[in-house]
Design an enzyme around this catalytic site. Structure first.
Site, PDB file in Angstrom:
ATOM      1  CE1 TYR A  36      -6.256   4.502  -1.432  1.00  0.00           C
ATOM      2  CE2 TYR A  36      -4.584   4.470   0.282  1.00  0.00           C
ATOM      3  CZ  TYR A  36      -5.788   4.021  -0.236  1.00  0.00           C
ATOM      4  OH  TYR A  36      -6.510   3.085   0.461  1.00  0.00           O
ATOM      5  CE  LYS A  96      -7.879  -2.872  -3.325  1.00  0.00           C
ATOM      6  NZ  LYS A  96      -8.317  -1.872  -2.366  1.00  0.00           N
ATOM      7  CB  SER A 130      -0.877  -0.011   1.255  1.00  0.00           C
ATOM      8  OG  SER A 130      -1.362   1.275   1.536  1.00  0.00           O
ATOM      9  CB  THR A 179      -6.823   2.534  -4.505  1.00  0.00           C
ATOM     10  OG1 THR A 179      -6.110   1.307  -4.389  1.00  0.00           O
ATOM     11  CG2 THR A 179      -8.098   2.445  -3.676  1.00  0.00           C
ATOM     12  CG  HIS A 197     -11.267   0.621   0.313  1.00  0.00           C
ATOM     13  ND1 HIS A 197     -10.520   1.318  -0.596  1.00  0.00           N
ATOM     14  CD2 HIS A 197     -10.516   0.579   1.428  1.00  0.00           C
ATOM     15  CE1 HIS A 197      -9.377   1.701  -0.043  1.00  0.00           C
ATOM     16  NE2 HIS A 197      -9.342   1.251   1.188  1.00  0.00           N
TER      17      HIS A 197
HETATM   18  C1  LIG Z   1      -6.948  -2.515   7.558  1.00  0.00           C
HETATM   19  C2  LIG Z   1      -7.156  -2.307   6.093  1.00  0.00           C
HETATM   20  C3  LIG Z   1      -6.386  -1.386   5.428  1.00  0.00           C
HETATM   21  C4  LIG Z   1      -6.548  -1.182   4.049  1.00  0.00           C
HETATM   22  N1  LIG Z   1      -5.727  -0.305   3.410  1.00  0.00           N
HETATM   23  C5  LIG Z   1      -5.825  -0.175   2.054  1.00  0.00           C
HETATM   24  C6  LIG Z   1      -4.907   0.632   1.350  1.00  0.00           C
HETATM   25  O1  LIG Z   1      -3.999   1.217   1.921  1.00  0.00           O
HETATM   26  N2  LIG Z   1      -5.062   0.725   0.011  1.00  0.00           N
HETATM   27  C7  LIG Z   1      -6.057   0.068  -0.690  1.00  0.00           C
HETATM   28  O2  LIG Z   1      -6.162   0.180  -1.898  1.00  0.00           O
HETATM   29  N3  LIG Z   1      -6.929  -0.724  -0.024  1.00  0.00           N
HETATM   30  C8  LIG Z   1      -6.837  -0.868   1.323  1.00  0.00           C
HETATM   31  N4  LIG Z   1      -7.694  -1.711   1.982  1.00  0.00           N
HETATM   32  C9  LIG Z   1      -8.714  -2.457   1.225  1.00  0.00           C
HETATM   33  C10 LIG Z   1      -8.159  -3.811   0.770  1.00  0.00           C
HETATM   34  O3  LIG Z   1      -7.179  -3.660  -0.212  1.00  0.00           O
HETATM   35  C11 LIG Z   1      -9.267  -4.695   0.198  1.00  0.00           C
HETATM   36  O4  LIG Z   1      -9.969  -3.986  -0.789  1.00  0.00           O
HETATM   37  C12 LIG Z   1     -10.241  -5.190   1.255  1.00  0.00           C
HETATM   38  O5  LIG Z   1      -9.572  -5.460   2.458  1.00  0.00           O
HETATM   39  C13 LIG Z   1     -10.946  -6.448   0.770  1.00  0.00           C
HETATM   40  O6  LIG Z   1     -11.886  -6.916   1.702  1.00  0.00           O
HETATM   41  P1  LIG Z   1     -11.574  -8.044   2.808  1.00  0.00           P
HETATM   42  O7  LIG Z   1     -10.771  -7.361   3.868  1.00  0.00           O
HETATM   43  O8  LIG Z   1     -12.918  -8.425   3.294  1.00  0.00           O
HETATM   44  O9  LIG Z   1     -10.802  -9.146   2.135  1.00  0.00           O
HETATM   45  C14 LIG Z   1      -7.545  -1.910   3.351  1.00  0.00           C
HETATM   46  C15 LIG Z   1      -8.316  -2.863   4.034  1.00  0.00           C
HETATM   47  C16 LIG Z   1      -8.128  -3.067   5.390  1.00  0.00           C
HETATM   48  C17 LIG Z   1      -8.956  -4.108   6.082  1.00  0.00           C
END
Ligand SMILES: Cc1cc2nc3c(=O)[nH]c(=O)nc-3n(C[C@H](O)[C@H](O)[C@H](O)COP(=O)(O)O)c2cc1C
Length: 403
Positions: A160, A276, A136, A186, A300
């Site tokens: 981002y 994404k 990330s 994203t 997300h």
């Molecule tokens: C704690 C956390 C932090 C996340 N940080 C980012 C991020 O920095 N960038 C991003 O594109 N998605 C981020 N996401 C979204 C994840 O990439 C992903 O879309 C999502 O976790 C998928 O759902 P799931 O947790 O149910 O598998 C984050 C998700 C979580 C749970």
């Protein structure tokens, strides 16, 4: 009538088996977690409340996340019997590179806050089992650090776009120079979602020391010890992030991001670009026309717009529209390898998991992430065999009945 006898000492001998002693204590402990749900429960016990809730929670009433998980739970698998499934080939190709399984580790911010082994642990497991991992923008390990930890891994960099375009460009450049192959843009975060658990917990990054956290520290001494005795949370981005997450997002990331930025990125990045956060057929078509090589259908993990479309339901219409021109991935709510098989059967090239590996990480560092990967990969193989398929290409929408 059952005939009974008094047991003799010699009857006990063959039943007495010492617990197997393979691996470290932590690995043995992780091996006793039978499901991602078990890892989640352990994660909850080992991590401060605000940190666990930051991972586990979603936006507003958390409806999107619940809907995604419920749909996976409620769909019906339709197996074929009397097929030779003595082997099941789980391998596939993701954006031109072989992958051992049709899943990858999604980008998650602040990963070293969940457990001090952080991104390095996640990248190593992904490399070991042969799946992609996206670092990330708000990672807590540098692209260089991740490249060093997992030099042979399929490394993707999630971007981002910052209000300061030069800064975005320099981050991309660092990722490129460190051998990151794919850029993940994203697009579902023009502003921060309303993460109510974070508001209630007074969550900040890094966690602040307050009367509440001192009390929490007494209950999670290992987490606090590791947190305070390892390198402070930092990455290029974090020097300007910090404090309340939603405010930082609004201050730093550009809500004016639009299709012209994608065109600009396409000119800068020679490798594959994946967008994404796509949630409609029209947007999928448009980003692919502008040069995206793939899309991740994602809300997300329900952390942004609550009550947004369930990504699993977008797969079929979007594959129909762009499947010949780009790869379609999906994420949100995966808690079981069967979920991954369902997504592939509906047409996704791969599913990405976020929380599932973070639960493993919080439960047991790298060994916990490995346990997540082992559970998911074994589930994929077993589900394929139970469905009567011996390779991923044989999966098709007829294997699934959506409720
Ligand atoms: C704690 C956390 C932090 C996340 N940080 C980012 C991020 O920095 N960038 C991003 O594109 N998605 C981020 N996401 C979204 C994840 O990439 C992903 O879309 C999502 O976790 C998928 O759902 P799931 O947790 O149910 O598998 C984050 C998700 C979580 C749970």
């Amino acid at each position: 009538m059952t005939k009974r006898q008094i047991p003799r000492w010699s009857d006990f001998g063959p039943l007495l088996k010492p617990a197997p002693k393979e691996g470290t204590r932590r690995q043995r402990s992780m091996a006793r977690a039978a499901s991602i749900g078990d890892l989640r429960r352990r994660a909850k016990g080992r991590t401060p409340r605000a940190v666990f809730d930051y991972v586990d929670g979603a936006a507003d009433d958390e409806v999107s996340l619940a809907r995604s998980r419920n749909l996976f739970r409620d769909l019906e698998f339709r197996p074929n019997v009397l097929r030779d499934v003595s082997t099941a080939d789980t391998s596939t190709t993701i954006l031109g590179r072989p992958a051992a399984y049709p899943f990858g580790f999604a980008p998650t911010g602040y990963t070293r806050m969940m457990h001090h082994e952080g991104e390095v642990a996640v990248a190593r497991v992904a490399e070991r089992i042969g799946i992609p991992y996206a670092l990330s923008t708000v990672g807590t390990t540098t692209p260089e650090g991740v490249a060093q930890a997992a030099p042979g891994g399929d490394r993707w960099f999630q971007l981002y776009v910052w209000r300061d375009r030069e800064f975005s460009y320099s981050l991309m450049q660092r990722a490129k120079d460190s051998g990151f192959r794919t850029l993940v843009l994203t697009v579902d975060l023009p502003v921060g979602g309303a993460r109510l658990r974070d508001v209630r917990n007074g969550m900040t990054v890094p966690p602040s020391i307050t009367a509440k956290t001192v009390l929490d520290g007494a209950m999670h001494p290992n987490w606090w010890f590791n947190f305070l005795t390892t390198e402070p949370l930092s990455f290029a981005s974090l020097s300007s992030l910090g404090g309340n997450v939603a405010d930082s997002i609004d201050r730093l990331f550009d809500p004016a991001l639009d299709f012209a930025d994608l065109v600009w990125l396409r000119e800068q990045w020679s490798g594959p670009i994946v967008v994404k956060g796509v949630q409609s057929v029209e947007d999928a078509r448009r980003v692919v026309d502008l040069g995206a090589d793939g899309v991740v259908l994602s809300n997300h993990g329900g952390r942004q717009l609550d009550r947004s479309p369930i990504p699993l339901l977008l797969i079929q219409p979007i594959v129909e529209k762009i499947g010949m021109d780009a790869e379609v991935f999906v994420d949100g709510g995966v808690m079981n390898g069967g979920d991954i098989v369902a997504a592939v059967a509906l047409g996704a090239g791969a599913a990405f998991v976020g929380r599932a590996y973070l639960y493993g990480l919080m439960a047991g560092g790298e060994d916990g992430v490995q346990r997540t990967a082992d559970i998911l990969s074994a589930d994929v193989t077993r589900t394929m065999k139970l469905l009567g398929v011996s390779s991923l290409d044989e999966l098709n929408p007829d294997h699934i009945r959506l409720p």
